[in-house]
Design a protein around this motif. Structure first.
Motif, short mmCIF file in Angstrom:
data_model
loop_
_atom_site.label_atom_id
_atom_site.label_comp_id
_atom_site.label_asym_id
_atom_site.label_seq_id
_atom_site.Cartn_x
_atom_site.Cartn_y
_atom_site.Cartn_z
N GLN A 22 0.77 -1.12 -0.08
CA GLN A 22 0.06 0.10 0.14
C GLN A 22 1.09 1.21 0.02
OE1 GLN A 22 -2.58 -1.06 3.61
NE2 GLN A 22 -4.02 -0.26 2.30
N PHE A 35 -10.11 4.40 -2.32
CA PHE A 35 -10.86 3.11 -2.34
C PHE A 35 -10.00 2.10 -1.73
CE2 PHE A 35 -8.48 3.69 -6.39
CZ PHE A 35 -7.88 2.65 -6.46
N ARG A 36 -10.68 1.13 -1.12
CA ARG A 36 -9.82 0.08 -0.51
C ARG A 36 -9.04 -0.90 -1.54
NH1 ARG A 36 -8.91 -4.68 1.96
NH2 ARG A 36 -8.24 -4.42 4.00
N ALA A 38 -7.56 -4.20 -2.33
CA ALA A 38 -7.55 -5.66 -1.72
C ALA A 38 -6.16 -6.16 -1.52
CB ALA A 38 -8.26 -6.49 -2.74
N ARG A 369 -13.01 -6.64 -8.51
CA ARG A 369 -13.37 -6.25 -6.99
C ARG A 369 -14.03 -7.30 -6.30
NH1 ARG A 369 -17.70 -1.67 -8.53
NH2 ARG A 369 -18.22 -3.17 -10.05
N SER A 371 -15.38 -8.96 -2.68
CA SER A 371 -16.50 -8.68 -1.52
C SER A 371 -16.83 -9.63 -0.69
CB SER A 371 -17.78 -8.08 -2.50
OG SER A 371 -18.85 -7.85 -1.49
N VAL A 378 -18.58 -0.62 -1.96
CA VAL A 378 -17.80 -0.35 -0.89
C VAL A 378 -18.70 -0.14 0.47
CG1 VAL A 378 -16.51 1.82 0.28
CG2 VAL A 378 -16.19 1.31 -2.08
N ASN A 381 -19.17 -3.41 2.31
CA ASN A 381 -18.02 -4.01 2.69
C ASN A 381 -17.18 -3.34 3.65
OD1 ASN A 381 -17.32 -6.72 1.07
ND2 ASN A 381 -18.20 -5.27 -0.45
N LYS A 382 -17.81 -2.39 4.31
CA LYS A 382 -17.20 -1.44 5.46
C LYS A 382 -16.44 -2.37 6.48
CE LYS A 382 -19.93 2.56 4.72
NZ LYS A 382 -20.90 3.71 5.33
N GLY A 388 -12.18 -5.20 -1.88
CA GLY A 388 -11.93 -4.04 -2.52
C GLY A 388 -11.25 -4.21 -3.89
#
Length: 396
Positions: A22, A35-36, A38, A369, A371, A378, A381-382, A388
């Motif tokens: 990241q 955005f997340r 993954a 994506r 999930s 999103v 999937n909090k 993500g």
């Protein structure tokens, strides 16, 4: 889906390595995507790859029909029509949920868009994953197993059409505030075109201009269009010096009309094993009694906005513009990606480029994506991990 690589990846994975991954992306522009990201790629078997390709070909056949423009003309009547439309779209994104039907894994078409996606970010994402998991060099995100260099040349030509880079712009609404701006940054760095807000364009006669960093007025000859019209219509605070409906002396890399023509608008026309029962609300003869098996979607929204997952009879009756909504049968996403603590659902977006002179679009790469929620978005999937945005990798 490919047990060998899933096992290798999970064995080598650690939270520390994920954070390094990241931070490596964030370091490129001193910006962490909002955005997340993954934790893992999606390893796609040859069997699933063949199904995805077949499903895409079925979609493309409809778009290639001689009467396709006539078939989709109403989509422009419902929206802003932009002059000087080209013969076909430049970009095509085809989304498949990875589902289960009759005990078998099968991709089901969720959405199709005549609009660009994260072409530049996905290209970089592959290199970032390989840096931390070198064995991924054995795999490829490119559907036709082209090289990274070939991929880059194809998207550069699609965006620029061999014009000088200063005369080509990436156009967006307040790009610095967009969730996908990491893709814009990579596009500017790697393709070399400026990022311009719609409010910064200056119209003189039929020509558009922007000011470069030195304050010079530069003519815009081609627009790599990232503007979503439903967002533009909501932004009544924006002061534009031009209108998209103006007859302008400019080329489009992604003509705006194709955003409407190739959209959820065409889903009711698609029949076959990879497609879901879909009905335009204005064509609905009677409301189904088993609404728990359906989803209500606006035709031209983006990123899942306006979707009603637990639809009721009252929701349908409350829609006043029924020609702008579809009722779609729910599909059974199958948890397929093995995480350290359970399995995760996946959706694969196949990204295509259609050169002006080509008869067919070229399937290039993909976006995935992941999930754990009942939907991919999103908000479902909090506070979850192994979800993500990511990419799919194919066996060579």
């Amino acid at each position: 889906m490919v047990t060998k690589y899933r096992q290798l990846f999970n064995d080598q994975f650690s939270i520390e390595k994920y954070k390094e991954f990241q931070n490596d992306i964030a370091a490129d522009f001193n910006y962490m995507p909002t955005f997340r990201m993954a934790e893992t790629p999606f390893f796609i078997s040859n069997e699933l790859k063949a199904q995805l390709i077949e499903g895409c070909q079925d979609v493309i056949r409809l778009i290639q029909q001689d009467n396709f423009k006539q078939l989709t003309e109403k989509s422009l009547e419902l929206n802003t029509k932009v002059p000087n439309e080209d013969e076909h779209t430049t970009f095509l994104a085809i989304d498949f949920g990875i589902c289960e039907e009759d005990g078998q894994v099968i991709p089901k078409l969720i959405e199709v868009q005549g609009f660009p996606s994260l072409f530049n970010y996905q290209y970089v994402l592959y290199d970032k994953f390989k840096k931390y998991f070198p064995f991924l060099e054995e795999l490829t995100p490119f559907i036709n197993d082209i090289s990274s260099e070939d991929y880059f040349k194809i998207i550069e030509e699609a965006m620029c059409n061999h014009l000088p880079k200063e005369n080509v712009i990436l156009l967006e609404i307040e790009p610095e505030k967009q969730n996908t701006k990491i893709d814009f940054y990579y596009c500017h760095r790697d393709i070399g075109i400026p990022i311009v807000c719609v409010t910064e364009l200056i119209k003189q006669d039929k020509k558009l201009y922007y000011k470069n960093d030195q304050g010079q007025l530069i003519q815009v000859k081609r627009i790599y269009n990232r503007v979503i019209f439903d967002e533009l219509e909501l932004r009544t605070d924006l002061n534009l010096n031009f209108s998209f409906s103006d007859d302008l002396d400019v080329e489009w890399a992604g003509h705006p009309n194709w955003f409407f023509r190739i959209s959820k608008f065409i889903l009711p026309f698609l029949k076959g094993k990879y497609f879901i029962e879909t009905t335009l609300l204005s064509d609905l003869k009677e409301i189904p009694t088993d609404l728990e098996n359906y989803v209500l979607k606006p035709l031209f929204s983006f990123s899942g906005s306006g979707v009603i997952f637990h639809v009721t009879k009252e929701d349908i009756e409350a829609v006043t513009e029924k020609e702008l909504y579809i009722l779609q049968k729910k599909v059974n996403y199958i948890p397929i990606v093995q995480s350290p603590d359970g399995k995760v659902k996946a959706e694969v977006r196949v990204l295509c480029v259609w050169k002006k002179e080509d008869k067919n679009p070229t399937m290039l790469c993909n976006l995935v994506r992941l999930s754990r929620g009942e939907m991919i978005g999103v908000k479902f999937n909090k506070d979850k991990d192994w979800v993500g945005g990511t990419l799919g990798l194919f066996e060579r």
